[in-house]
Design a protein around this motif. Structure first.
Motif, mmCIF file in Angstrom:
data_model
loop_
_atom_site.group_PDB
_atom_site.id
_atom_site.type_symbol
_atom_site.label_atom_id
_atom_site.label_comp_id
_atom_site.label_asym_id
_atom_site.label_seq_id
_atom_site.Cartn_x
_atom_site.Cartn_y
_atom_site.Cartn_z
ATOM 1 N N ARG A 60 7.799 13.774 -30.809
ATOM 2 C CA ARG A 60 7.782 12.481 -30.129
ATOM 3 C C ARG A 60 9.005 11.650 -30.473
ATOM 4 O O ARG A 60 9.523 10.905 -29.625
ATOM 5 C CB ARG A 60 6.509 11.718 -30.505
ATOM 6 N N HIS A 61 9.502 11.762 -31.707
ATOM 7 C CA HIS A 61 10.663 10.982 -32.149
ATOM 8 C C HIS A 61 11.916 11.842 -32.242
ATOM 9 O O HIS A 61 12.815 11.548 -33.027
ATOM 10 C CB HIS A 61 10.365 10.345 -33.504
ATOM 11 N N GLU A 63 14.456 12.269 -30.249
ATOM 12 C CA GLU A 63 15.731 11.627 -29.913
ATOM 13 C C GLU A 63 16.341 10.930 -31.128
ATOM 14 O O GLU A 63 17.557 10.946 -31.323
ATOM 15 C CB GLU A 63 15.546 10.612 -28.780
ATOM 16 N N GLU A 64 15.487 10.310 -31.940
ATOM 17 C CA GLU A 64 15.983 9.597 -33.113
ATOM 18 C C GLU A 64 16.409 10.560 -34.220
ATOM 19 O O GLU A 64 17.272 10.224 -35.040
ATOM 20 C CB GLU A 64 14.908 8.646 -33.637
ATOM 21 N N LEU A 65 15.813 11.749 -34.258
ATOM 22 C CA LEU A 65 16.088 12.686 -35.343
ATOM 23 C C LEU A 65 17.263 13.608 -35.053
ATOM 24 O O LEU A 65 17.792 14.237 -35.979
ATOM 25 C CB LEU A 65 14.847 13.540 -35.613
ATOM 26 N N PRO A 67 20.482 13.241 -34.447
ATOM 27 C CA PRO A 67 21.708 13.090 -35.246
ATOM 28 C C PRO A 67 21.568 13.570 -36.689
ATOM 29 O O PRO A 67 22.567 13.932 -37.313
ATOM 30 C CB PRO A 67 21.976 11.578 -35.188
ATOM 31 N N CYS A 68 20.339 13.578 -37.214
ATOM 32 C CA CYS A 68 20.121 13.969 -38.616
ATOM 33 C C CYS A 68 19.769 15.443 -38.772
ATOM 34 O O CYS A 68 19.713 15.935 -39.908
ATOM 35 C CB CYS A 68 19.008 13.116 -39.222
#
Length: 349
Positions: A60-61, A63-65, A67-68
């Motif tokens: 679900r998240h 997109e935020e992860l 780059p990491c």
């Protein structure tokens, strides 16, 4: 009586069985066996595992992860990386950077179908994952025969390749036919039957299954004549081919990465308003989504409120235009309008 009471739970094929004919004993056995297997399946179905729930949150998240991921994915097991790739593919987030950051050298399958992975990403993954046995590049618009060549060159254990599905991928498949053919021109010897497979300079010597649903007649004839070891579009059967039994990866109706996401509830990783299913079956609404009728009503109300000032402005413009036209139609009307304006100015002063 128990069978009769459970009749509404049966599939159509079993509902049509007549339990009052001479075949009633056999039919009753079939119905009882189905009900028993259904009860066993229901008993085996339990709550989702903690790993599946965590993968749903990660999906679900995602997109935020992204780059990491290059930094944190090094500690992930290979199957977890594959699950994240499968979710990213279904969320239309899979590209070169993501697949390269998650690639694991122990992978044996790679499903990037319908993604934005290009020749560059496929080449890097093939160089890292040399043990790949089955690869699905169908519906990949950015993969050309150059990427297929890199895949065949690095992955000597490749047995199954899936391709086609869109005009670009169909063209890639046709242009890749020469890559599958063995090249014996650089081999010295009297007869090619005496050569070992490793001595063949080029060609996908380990490939046995090609899944290309819309293969054209000319390509099929060429493969059958020059690459007889490759079986095109194998059919599921109890029979076996001359080399191997048809593996699961060569069946077109089964997604390669399905085992890695089958225990993950789609509702745990899809965003609000996103309609998606893991198995690409008919779309279903998530529990948090508004009914379609309510969506239309809200959209109409929002549009109506947004256009209300514009409608009022248009109405005022039409009224002024009508008054101007009426005033210019006769001298009497013009005089009445001028007198009215003069009266209003006197009152104001």
């Amino acid at each position: 009586m128990a069978i009769r009471n459970s009749e509404e739970k049966l599939p159509i094929s079993l509902k049509n069985l007549d339990l009052n004919t001479n075949r009633a004993p056999k039919n009753k056995i079939l119905v009882s066996a189905y009900l028993s297997s259904s009860r066993m399946s229901a008993l085996k179905t339990g709550p989702p595992s903690l790993v599946s729930l965590c993968l749903g949150v990660v999906g679900r998240h995602l997109e935020e992860l992204i780059p990491c991921l290059p930094d944190i994915s090094v500690v992930f097991p290979a199957d977890i990386k594959m699950s994240i790739v499968a979710i990213a593919k279904r969320r239309k987030l899979l590209d070169d950077d993501l697949i390269v950051s998650l690639a694991d050298s122990s992978w044996e399958i790679l499903d990037i179908s319908g993604s934005d992975v290009s020749d560059s990403g496929l080449a890097k993954v093939a160089e890292m994952c040399k043990s790949l046995r089955a690869v699905d590049i169908s519906r990949c618009n950015k993969i050309t025969s150059m990427g297929v060549s890199e895949l065949v060159q690095h992955c000597r254990s490749l047995e199954t390749l899936r391709c086609g599905g869109c005009p670009s991928s169909e063209s890639t498949a046709r242009r890749s036919l020469s890559i599958f053919k063995p090249n014996l021109s650089i081999i010295e010897g009297e007869t090619w039957e005496e050569l070992d497979a490793t001595e063949i300079g080029q060609g996908a010597q380990s490939m046995r299954w090609l899944v290309w649903p819309r293969i054209d007649k000319d390509s099929l004839e060429m493969l059958s004549m020059e690459c007889p070891r490759i079986v095109v579009n194998p059919k599921p059967s109890f029979l076996t081919y001359s080399l191997h039994e048809v593996p699961r990866e060569a069946l077109p109706d089964v997604a390669l990465d399905e085992p890695f996401v089958k225990d993950i509830d789609p509702e745990t990783w899809v965003g609000r308003g996103v309609v998606q299913n893991l198995t690409s079956s008919p779309l279903t609404l998530t529990s948090n989504e508004l009914p379609i009728a309510e969506k239309f009503r809200l959209a109409f109300a929002e549009r109506d409120a947004r256009l209300a000032p514009k409608r009022a402005k248009n109405a005022r413009q039409h009224q002024r235009r009508a008054e101007r036209d009426w005033m210019m139609s006769s001298d009497k009307a013009k005089a009445m309008v001028l007198a009215s304006k003069a009266t209003r100015s006197l009152y104001k002063s």
